[in-house]
Design a protein around this motif. Structure first.
Motif, PDB file in Angstrom:
ATOM      1  N   ASP A 125       0.841  -1.210   0.000  1.00  0.00           N
ATOM      2  CA  ASP A 125       0.000   0.000   0.000  1.00  0.00           C
ATOM      3  C   ASP A 125       0.871   1.253   0.000  1.00  0.00           C
ATOM      4  OD1 ASP A 125      -2.648  -0.938  -0.058  1.00  0.00           O
ATOM      5  OD2 ASP A 125      -2.596  -1.425   2.069  1.00  0.00           O
ATOM      6  N   TYR A 126       1.871   1.252   0.833  1.00  0.00           N
ATOM      7  CA  TYR A 126       2.753   2.414   0.979  1.00  0.00           C
ATOM      8  C   TYR A 126       3.539   2.698  -0.299  1.00  0.00           C
ATOM      9  CZ  TYR A 126       6.979   4.894   2.527  1.00  0.00           C
ATOM     10  OH  TYR A 126       8.035   5.763   2.644  1.00  0.00           O
ATOM     11  N   ILE A 127       4.130   1.645  -0.877  1.00  0.00           N
ATOM     12  CA  ILE A 127       4.958   1.832  -2.068  1.00  0.00           C
ATOM     13  C   ILE A 127       4.103   2.167  -3.291  1.00  0.00           C
ATOM     14  CG2 ILE A 127       6.605   0.720  -3.616  1.00  0.00           C
ATOM     15  CD1 ILE A 127       7.717   1.501  -0.857  1.00  0.00           C
ATOM     16  N   ALA A 128       2.919   1.574  -3.398  1.00  0.00           N
ATOM     17  CA  ALA A 128       2.018   1.896  -4.513  1.00  0.00           C
ATOM     18  C   ALA A 128       1.642   3.370  -4.473  1.00  0.00           C
ATOM     19  CB  ALA A 128       0.768   1.020  -4.458  1.00  0.00           C
ATOM     20  N   ARG A 129       1.430   3.897  -3.273  1.00  0.00           N
ATOM     21  CA  ARG A 129       1.096   5.314  -3.129  1.00  0.00           C
ATOM     22  C   ARG A 129       2.264   6.190  -3.581  1.00  0.00           C
ATOM     23  NH1 ARG A 129      -2.683   8.187  -0.215  1.00  0.00           N
ATOM     24  NH2 ARG A 129      -2.091  10.308   0.374  1.00  0.00           N
ATOM     25  N   ARG A 130       3.469   5.816  -3.219  1.00  0.00           N
ATOM     26  CA  ARG A 130       4.643   6.579  -3.651  1.00  0.00           C
ATOM     27  C   ARG A 130       4.753   6.603  -5.172  1.00  0.00           C
ATOM     28  NH1 ARG A 130       9.006   7.661  -0.065  1.00  0.00           N
ATOM     29  NH2 ARG A 130      10.501   7.294  -1.735  1.00  0.00           N
ATOM     30  N   LEU A 131       4.547   5.437  -5.792  1.00  0.00           N
ATOM     31  CA  LEU A 131       4.629   5.368  -7.250  1.00  0.00           C
ATOM     32  C   LEU A 131       3.510   6.178  -7.910  1.00  0.00           C
ATOM     33  CD1 LEU A 131       5.571   1.604  -7.753  1.00  0.00           C
ATOM     34  CD2 LEU A 131       7.009   3.589  -8.266  1.00  0.00           C
ATOM     35  N   ALA A 132       2.326   6.152  -7.304  1.00  0.00           N
ATOM     36  CA  ALA A 132       1.212   6.929  -7.852  1.00  0.00           C
ATOM     37  C   ALA A 132       1.506   8.419  -7.790  1.00  0.00           C
ATOM     38  CB  ALA A 132      -0.075   6.603  -7.084  1.00  0.00           C
ATOM     39  N   ILE A 133       2.140   8.866  -6.716  1.00  0.00           N
ATOM     40  CA  ILE A 133       2.523  10.268  -6.590  1.00  0.00           C
ATOM     41  C   ILE A 133       3.470  10.667  -7.722  1.00  0.00           C
ATOM     42  CG2 ILE A 133       3.859  11.889  -5.164  1.00  0.00           C
ATOM     43  CD1 ILE A 133       2.702  10.437  -2.702  1.00  0.00           C
ATOM     44  N   LEU A 134       4.281   9.705  -8.154  1.00  0.00           N
ATOM     45  CA  LEU A 134       5.247   9.968  -9.223  1.00  0.00           C
ATOM     46  C   LEU A 134       4.630   9.869 -10.612  1.00  0.00           C
ATOM     47  CD1 LEU A 134       8.283   7.990  -7.747  1.00  0.00           C
ATOM     48  CD2 LEU A 134       7.968  10.472  -7.800  1.00  0.00           C
ATOM     49  N   GLY A 135       3.323   9.576 -10.669  1.00  0.00           N
ATOM     50  CA  GLY A 135       2.637   9.522 -11.950  1.00  0.00           C
ATOM     51  C   GLY A 135       2.510   8.144 -12.556  1.00  0.00           C
ATOM     52  N   CYS A 136       2.903   7.122 -11.812  1.00  0.00           N
ATOM     53  CA  CYS A 136       2.770   5.745 -12.304  1.00  0.00           C
ATOM     54  C   CYS A 136       1.363   5.220 -12.011  1.00  0.00           C
ATOM     55  CB  CYS A 136       3.794   4.834 -11.623  1.00  0.00           C
ATOM     56  SG  CYS A 136       5.511   5.297 -11.892  1.00  0.00           S
ATOM     57  N   ASN A 137       0.848   4.411 -12.910  1.00  0.00           N
ATOM     58  CA  ASN A 137      -0.450   3.783 -12.691  1.00  0.00           C
ATOM     59  C   ASN A 137      -0.240   2.551 -11.814  1.00  0.00           C
ATOM     60  OD1 ASN A 137      -3.176   3.234 -12.851  1.00  0.00           O
ATOM     61  ND2 ASN A 137      -2.984   2.093 -14.763  1.00  0.00           N
ATOM     62  N   ALA A 138      -0.060   2.796 -10.520  1.00  0.00           N
ATOM     63  CA  ALA A 138       0.289   1.730  -9.582  1.00  0.00           C
ATOM     64  C   ALA A 138      -0.803   1.549  -8.545  1.00  0.00           C
ATOM     65  CB  ALA A 138       1.607   2.066  -8.887  1.00  0.00           C
ATOM     66  N   PHE A 139      -1.026   0.310  -8.143  1.00  0.00           N
ATOM     67  CA  PHE A 139      -1.958   0.046  -7.053  1.00  0.00           C
ATOM     68  C   PHE A 139      -1.518  -1.202  -6.310  1.00  0.00           C
ATOM     69  CE2 PHE A 139      -3.783  -2.441 -10.499  1.00  0.00           C
ATOM     70  CZ  PHE A 139      -4.244  -3.597  -9.888  1.00  0.00           C
ATOM     71  N   ALA A 140      -1.975  -1.329  -5.069  1.00  0.00           N
ATOM     72  CA  ALA A 140      -1.635  -2.475  -4.228  1.00  0.00           C
ATOM     73  C   ALA A 140      -2.758  -3.492  -4.246  1.00  0.00           C
ATOM     74  CB  ALA A 140      -1.370  -2.015  -2.793  1.00  0.00           C
ATOM     75  N   MET A 141      -2.389  -4.748  -4.310  1.00  0.00           N
ATOM     76  CA  MET A 141      -3.358  -5.836  -4.243  1.00  0.00           C
ATOM     77  C   MET A 141      -3.039  -6.653  -2.997  1.00  0.00           C
ATOM     78  SD  MET A 141      -4.324  -8.691  -7.136  1.00  0.00           S
ATOM     79  CE  MET A 141      -2.937  -9.777  -6.874  1.00  0.00           C
ATOM     80  N   THR A 142      -3.951  -6.677  -2.041  1.00  0.00           N
ATOM     81  CA  THR A 142      -3.742  -7.402  -0.791  1.00  0.00           C
ATOM     82  C   THR A 142      -4.754  -8.528  -0.598  1.00  0.00           C
ATOM     83  OG1 THR A 142      -5.108  -5.789   0.402  1.00  0.00           O
ATOM     84  CG2 THR A 142      -2.737  -5.369   0.315  1.00  0.00           C
TER      85      THR A 142
END
Length: 243
Positions: A125-142
């Motif tokens: 969750d934390y890393i996906a948020r960082r990548l999203a801030i950078l403009g990447c289409n990232a999300f966490a799957m738990t």
């Protein structure tokens, strides 16, 4: 457990790894077991157990078991409050080059999915948020039941980053096994075991070494700091490429 710090995983044979995995998974029993019992339970031999113990720096089984017994965080279920620190020995020598390659691939990906369960899920969750801030289409799957294959059915250039300390979590292995058959899919495993089943499925492996702490048999207090360090370093390189 202090004996983890004595291990160079690159020198371990398949038999050594079997013994290691048994010891790390049954730390509450080991202080009270004989060499023959460990050999039987790990499906190896007494001589193999003794070779492994000497390989990690102990002159005798008694010395090894004495140090094991002295670790209250495992035997009594009390977690050590000493702050975990990072050392270069916890990571591979070519780490920077590997992170650079993966970061460049992230920039090219249409989707980046970080997949983890339990504590690893929070890291995702934390890393996906960082990548999203950078403009990447990232999300966490738990959620291991999430229909990820359907979601990515008509997409291309995808990356899945499964995060698992052991690299042997059944739910994660099942999902990743299915994704390896997909086209335009890059798998980047983040795990403490470079020889795990998860690592063997991956295109790239970001591995690290860490002492595993469990209390009450099932409650995991293993530090996520090495894992977070790797993934934060990765996102920092992505940030530098995006500038």
């Amino acid at each position: 457990m202090s004996f983890f710090g004595k291990i160079d995983f690159n020198t371990l044979s398949d038999t050594d790894r079997a013994i290691y995995h048994y010891l790390s998974s049954n730390s509450d029993k080991v202080p009270y077991m004989r060499v023959r019992e460990i050999a039987t339970e790990s499906h190896t031999s007494s001589s193999s157990v003794m070779r492994f113990i000497r390989k990690i720096g102990y002159e005798s089984f008694s010395d090894f078991r004495k140090e094991f017994r002295g670790d209250d965080s495992i035997v009594t279920g009390q977690y050590s409050l000493s702050f975990p620190t990072l050392t270069p020995e916890q990571f591979t020598r070519n780490l920077q080059d590997k992170l650079q390659i993966i970061a460049e691939k992230i920039i090219e990906c249409d989707n980046v999915i970080l997949f983890g369960i339990g504590n690893s899920g929070y890291v995702c969750d934390y890393i996906a948020r960082r990548l999203a801030i950078l403009g990447c289409n990232a999300f966490a799957m738990t959620d291991a039941t999430y229909p990820i294959s359907t979601k990515l059915k008509n997409t291309a250039d995808n990356m899945v980053i499964p995060v698992s300390v052991s690299g042997m979590t059944t739910e994660i292995l099942e999902i990743v096994s299915g994704l390896t058959k997909e086209e335009d899919m890059t798998i980047v495993a983040v795990t403490s075991d470079a020889s795990s089943s998860l690592s063997n499925m991956a295109d790239y492996v970001l591995d690290y070494r860490v002492e595993r702490y469990r209390i009450n048999h099932h409650d995991d207090l293993t530090s996520q700091i090495p894992c977070i360090f790797l993934l934060e370093s990765l996102t920092n390189i992505v940030a530098s490429l995006e500038r």
